[in-house]
Design an enzyme around this catalytic site. Structure first.
Site, PDB file in Angstrom:
ATOM      1  N   ASN A  84     -48.482 -88.782  49.688  1.00  0.00           N
ATOM      2  CA  ASN A  84     -48.276 -87.418  49.223  1.00  0.00           C
ATOM      3  C   ASN A  84     -46.842 -87.318  48.721  1.00  0.00           C
ATOM      4  O   ASN A  84     -45.901 -87.547  49.478  1.00  0.00           O
ATOM      5  CB  ASN A  84     -48.509 -86.421  50.360  1.00  0.00           C
ATOM      6  CG  ASN A  84     -49.950 -86.449  50.854  1.00  0.00           C
ATOM      7  OD1 ASN A  84     -50.865 -86.677  50.078  1.00  0.00           O
ATOM      8  ND2 ASN A  84     -50.147 -86.220  52.141  1.00  0.00           N
ATOM      9  N   GLN A  91     -47.022 -83.146  50.938  1.00  0.00           N
ATOM     10  CA  GLN A  91     -45.992 -83.854  51.712  1.00  0.00           C
ATOM     11  C   GLN A  91     -45.308 -82.874  52.654  1.00  0.00           C
ATOM     12  O   GLN A  91     -44.787 -81.845  52.217  1.00  0.00           O
ATOM     13  CB  GLN A  91     -44.963 -84.499  50.771  1.00  0.00           C
ATOM     14  CG  GLN A  91     -43.924 -85.329  51.525  1.00  0.00           C
ATOM     15  CD  GLN A  91     -43.012 -86.140  50.610  1.00  0.00           C
ATOM     16  OE1 GLN A  91     -43.028 -85.995  49.395  1.00  0.00           O
ATOM     17  NE2 GLN A  91     -42.198 -86.990  51.206  1.00  0.00           N
ATOM     18  N   HIS A  97     -43.546 -92.168  52.874  1.00  0.00           N
ATOM     19  CA  HIS A  97     -44.495 -92.844  53.771  1.00  0.00           C
ATOM     20  C   HIS A  97     -45.853 -92.927  53.113  1.00  0.00           C
ATOM     21  O   HIS A  97     -46.210 -92.090  52.277  1.00  0.00           O
ATOM     22  CB  HIS A  97     -44.605 -92.113  55.124  1.00  0.00           C
ATOM     23  CG  HIS A  97     -44.971 -90.676  55.010  1.00  0.00           C
ATOM     24  ND1 HIS A  97     -44.052 -89.699  54.684  1.00  0.00           N
ATOM     25  CD2 HIS A  97     -46.148 -90.037  55.144  1.00  0.00           C
ATOM     26  CE1 HIS A  97     -44.652 -88.526  54.634  1.00  0.00           C
ATOM     27  NE2 HIS A  97     -45.949 -88.706  54.901  1.00  0.00           N
ATOM     28  N   HIS A  99     -49.981 -93.303  53.996  1.00  0.00           N
ATOM     29  CA  HIS A  99     -51.016 -93.200  55.024  1.00  0.00           C
ATOM     30  C   HIS A  99     -52.047 -94.308  54.822  1.00  0.00           C
ATOM     31  O   HIS A  99     -52.475 -94.543  53.683  1.00  0.00           O
ATOM     32  CB  HIS A  99     -51.778 -91.871  54.893  1.00  0.00           C
ATOM     33  CG  HIS A  99     -50.949 -90.649  55.132  1.00  0.00           C
ATOM     34  ND1 HIS A  99     -51.004 -89.941  56.321  1.00  0.00           N
ATOM     35  CD2 HIS A  99     -50.055 -89.997  54.344  1.00  0.00           C
ATOM     36  CE1 HIS A  99     -50.190 -88.890  56.241  1.00  0.00           C
ATOM     37  NE2 HIS A  99     -49.605 -88.905  55.054  1.00  0.00           N
TER      38      HIS A  99
HETATM   39  P1  AMP Z   1     -47.451 -85.927  55.014  1.00  0.00           P
HETATM   40  O1  AMP Z   1     -48.215 -84.631  55.094  1.00  0.00           O
HETATM   41  O2  AMP Z   1     -48.014 -86.883  53.978  1.00  0.00           O
HETATM   42  O3  AMP Z   1     -45.964 -85.692  54.806  1.00  0.00           O
HETATM   43  O4  AMP Z   1     -47.657 -86.652  56.384  1.00  0.00           O
HETATM   44  C1  AMP Z   1     -46.826 -86.494  57.481  1.00  0.00           C
HETATM   45  C2  AMP Z   1     -47.560 -87.068  58.641  1.00  0.00           C
HETATM   46  O5  AMP Z   1     -46.623 -87.305  59.687  1.00  0.00           O
HETATM   47  C3  AMP Z   1     -48.647 -86.165  59.228  1.00  0.00           C
HETATM   48  O6  AMP Z   1     -49.912 -86.792  59.128  1.00  0.00           O
HETATM   49  C4  AMP Z   1     -48.209 -85.963  60.676  1.00  0.00           C
HETATM   50  O7  AMP Z   1     -49.279 -85.968  61.593  1.00  0.00           O
HETATM   51  C5  AMP Z   1     -47.298 -87.154  60.901  1.00  0.00           C
HETATM   52  N1  AMP Z   1     -46.282 -86.967  61.942  1.00  0.00           N
HETATM   53  C6  AMP Z   1     -45.456 -85.926  62.104  1.00  0.00           C
HETATM   54  N2  AMP Z   1     -44.650 -86.114  63.164  1.00  0.00           N
HETATM   55  C7  AMP Z   1     -44.990 -87.321  63.693  1.00  0.00           C
HETATM   56  C8  AMP Z   1     -44.528 -88.089  64.794  1.00  0.00           C
HETATM   57  N3  AMP Z   1     -43.541 -87.647  65.608  1.00  0.00           N
HETATM   58  N4  AMP Z   1     -45.111 -89.282  65.052  1.00  0.00           N
HETATM   59  C9  AMP Z   1     -46.106 -89.729  64.248  1.00  0.00           C
HETATM   60  N5  AMP Z   1     -46.571 -89.067  63.179  1.00  0.00           N
HETATM   61  C10 AMP Z   1     -46.031 -87.873  62.894  1.00  0.00           C
END
Ligand code: AMP
Ligand code: ZN
Length: 131
Positions: A84, A91, A97, A99
């Site tokens: 994203n 995002q 990052h 997924h």
């Molecule tokens: P995005 O929406 O693509 O920015 O994805 C961010 C992702 O980070 C989400 O799927 C969250 O569940 C994940 N996330 C947020 N905080 C943590 C954390 N402390 N440990 C692992 N994953 C996390």
């Protein structure tokens, strides 16, 4: 302050799947499906547009290897690999990052729909995109 930089620095705990000098892969805290993984560079960059080529290459090579490993070890039928870029695209954490979301059935708890928009003039779109 960046939550993923804090994870990389060990200030916030995480479930590490893979780590090397440049890349960290952890389980996503919200497991969309079992084995949902995040692959990130250790160097902070906001998104794929702002990252340098080497950093993106390091991540995508890890994504390639880990997608194979995760699908094989979980017995998933496939996976969605997703990035994203930007708030509008979903995002929520401003540290690049990727997924990896293993897919077990077509009815897993993830929906990705390619809904066609209004009809487009493909030559005009081509000119726009090529710039
Ligand atoms: P995005 O929406 O693509 O920015 O994805 C961010 C992702 O980070 C989400 O799927 C969250 O569940 C994940 N996330 C947020 N905080 C943590 C954390 N402390 N440990 C692992 N994953 C996390
Ligand atoms: Zn960061």
């Amino acid at each position: 302050m960046c939550i993923f930089c804090d994870i990389i620095d060990g200030k916030i705990p995480s479930k590490k799947i893979y780590e090397d000098e440049n890349v960290l892969a952890i389980l996503d805290i919200s497991q969309v499906t079992k084995g949902h993984t995040l692959v990130m560079p250790k160097k902070h960059c906001r998104n794929i547009i702002e990252a340098d080529a080497e950093t993106v290459s390091q991540c995508t090579e890890a994504v390639r290897r880990l997608t194979k490993q995760i699908v094989e070890n979980t017995g998933a039928a496939g996976a969605n690999v997703l990035n994203n870029c930007g708030e509008t695209a979903g995002q929520t954490v401003d540290h690049l990052h990727f997924h990896i979301i293993p897919r077990y059935t077509e009815n897993d708890s993830i929906t990705i729909a390619f809904n066609p928009s209004e009809e487009q003039d493909l030559d005009a779109v081509l000119a726009l995109v090529r710039g």
